[in-house]
Structures are given as structure tokens and as C-alpha cells.
Design a protein around this motif. Structure first.
Motif, PDB file in Angstrom:
ATOM      1  N   ASN A 182       0.926  -1.033  -0.154  1.00 26.76           N
ATOM      2  CA  ASN A 182      -0.098   0.129   0.067  1.00 26.76           C
ATOM      3  C   ASN A 182       0.817   1.435   0.212  1.00 26.76           C
ATOM      4  N   TYR A 183       1.807   1.296   0.712  1.00 24.66           N
ATOM      5  CA  TYR A 183       2.983   2.346   0.770  1.00 24.66           C
ATOM      6  C   TYR A 183       4.106   1.931   0.094  1.00 24.66           C
ATOM      7  N   MET A 184       4.602   2.829  -0.822  1.00 24.54           N
ATOM      8  CA  MET A 184       5.831   2.250  -1.532  1.00 24.54           C
ATOM      9  C   MET A 184       6.582   3.806  -1.582  1.00 24.54           C
ATOM     10  N   GLY A 185       8.076   3.625  -1.524  1.00 24.29           N
ATOM     11  CA  GLY A 185       8.673   4.794  -1.573  1.00 24.29           C
ATOM     12  C   GLY A 185      10.328   4.603  -1.539  1.00 24.29           C
ATOM     13  N   TRP A 186      11.118   5.578  -1.281  1.00 26.46           N
ATOM     14  CA  TRP A 186      12.306   5.475  -1.386  1.00 26.46           C
ATOM     15  C   TRP A 186      13.195   5.970  -0.305  1.00 26.46           C
ATOM     16  N   PHE A 187      14.088   5.092   0.113  1.00 27.35           N
ATOM     17  CA  PHE A 187      15.175   5.674   1.232  1.00 27.35           C
ATOM     18  C   PHE A 187      16.631   5.867   0.215  1.00 27.35           C
ATOM     19  N   ARG A 188      17.283   6.318   1.181  1.00 24.46           N
ATOM     20  CA  ARG A 188      18.693   6.335   0.686  1.00 24.46           C
ATOM     21  C   ARG A 188      19.861   6.374   1.705  1.00 24.46           C
ATOM     22  N   GLN A 189      21.056   5.848   1.358  1.00 24.81           N
ATOM     23  CA  GLN A 189      22.035   5.994   2.338  1.00 24.81           C
ATOM     24  C   GLN A 189      23.237   6.392   1.566  1.00 24.81           C
ATOM     25  N   GLU A 204      25.207  16.079  -2.886  1.00 26.23           N
ATOM     26  CA  GLU A 204      24.793  15.621  -1.543  1.00 26.23           C
ATOM     27  C   GLU A 204      23.529  14.389  -1.585  1.00 26.23           C
ATOM     28  N   ASP A 205      23.155  14.346  -3.063  1.00 27.15           N
ATOM     29  CA  ASP A 205      22.137  13.369  -3.245  1.00 27.15           C
ATOM     30  C   ASP A 205      22.446  11.973  -3.496  1.00 27.15           C
ATOM     31  N   THR A 206      24.138  11.884  -3.700  1.00 26.37           N
ATOM     32  CA  THR A 206      24.572  10.806  -3.727  1.00 26.37           C
ATOM     33  C   THR A 206      24.328   9.703  -2.700  1.00 26.37           C
ATOM     34  N   GLY A 207      24.251   8.612  -3.205  1.00 28.36           N
ATOM     35  CA  GLY A 207      24.030   7.372  -2.229  1.00 28.36           C
ATOM     36  C   GLY A 207      23.312   6.340  -2.841  1.00 28.36           C
ATOM     37  N   VAL A 208      23.193   4.954  -2.119  1.00 25.15           N
ATOM     38  CA  VAL A 208      22.473   4.060  -2.476  1.00 25.15           C
ATOM     39  C   VAL A 208      20.985   4.193  -2.262  1.00 25.15           C
ATOM     40  N   TYR A 209      20.137   4.155  -3.258  1.00 23.12           N
ATOM     41  CA  TYR A 209      18.641   4.310  -3.238  1.00 23.12           C
ATOM     42  C   TYR A 209      17.899   2.945  -2.922  1.00 23.12           C
ATOM     43  N   TYR A 210      17.223   2.943  -2.117  1.00 24.53           N
ATOM     44  CA  TYR A 210      16.460   1.552  -1.845  1.00 24.53           C
ATOM     45  C   TYR A 210      14.862   1.887  -1.868  1.00 24.53           C
TER      46      TYR A 210
END
Length: 125
Positions: free
Chosen positions: A32-39, A89-95
Motif C-alpha cells: 500500500n505504501y511504496m517509496g524510497w530511502f537512501r544511504q 549530496e544526493d549521492t548514495g544507494v537508493y532503496y
């Protein structure tokens, strides 16, 4: 079990754009909820954007507001993250993340039930 498959990462210069996509095998309430995290290297994983089934419930972390746009495909089993005006600063792994629970505002990785494998985004200055 919900499986998530991400695509669309890459390397761009500052000011450029990328679009991430995440496809899920599920159309059940588990997603139901989908989205993105980053590290980013050496940092904790942080929530970026979340969207509810049907396109409502949009939330963004302040640092990406007015630059990133999250959306869901018409079949509701794909989530996109359009990233414009990218900064180093947006650089990272996006999950990619999916859950029957809301994990945005306050951001809670603990509410995420399913994770993608991650895709690298690199922004050079």
C-alpha cells in the motif's frame, strides 16, 4: 513475500536528472505504501519519498522537496522517483521500500516490510 526490483540509477553531473523505477510483484495491501530511502557512505539510511496506493499520501524529506517527484504507475505495482536538479549530496544507494504501514513523516525504516536491493546514484560537482 513482496519482491522489489529497482532500476534507473547512474552517474550524472550536478544539475542533471535521473528517474528511478521500482517494480513489485505485489498488488496487495503489503505494498500500500511504496517509496524510497537512501544511504550515503558513512551515514544512516534516510527516508526520501513515500506514496500511498492510488497516488495520495505524498511525503518528501525537506532536502528534496521541489526537486524530486514520486509517482505510481496506473497498475499501482510500480513506483517512480523523478530526480531533478541533482546535487552531490544526493549521492548514495537508493532503496525501494514497500509496506502496509506508512513509513513517512515521521520517517520510519522500522515500518518498512520489504526492501529492494538498492541502486547507486552518483552526482558529481
Amino acid at each position: 513475500q513482496v519482491q522489489l526490483a529497482e532500476s534507473g540509477g547512474g552517474s550524472v553531473q550536478a544539475g542533471g536528472s535521473l528517474r528511478l523505477a521500482c517494480n513489485t510483484s505485489s498488488t496487495t495491501p503489503q505494498s500500500n505504501y511504496m517509496g524510497w530511502f537512501r544511504q550515503a557512505p558513512g551515514k544512516e539510511r534516510e527516508g526520501v519519498a513515500v506514496i500511498y496506493r492510488g497516488g495520495g499520501g505524498l511525503s518528501y524529506v525537506k532536502t528534496v522537496e521541489n526537486r524530486f517527484t514520486i509517482s505510481r504507475g496506473s497498475a499501482q505495482n510500480t513506483v517512480y522517483l523523478r530526480m531533478d536538479a541533482l546535487k552531490p549530496e544526493d549521492t548514495g544507494v537508493y532503496y525501494c521500500a514497500a509496506s502496509p504501514l506508512n513509513f513517512g513523516l515521521p520517517w520510519s525504516s522500522g515500518n518498512v516490510r520489504f526492501w529492494g536491493q538498492g541502486t547507486q546514484v552518483s552526482v558529481s560537482s
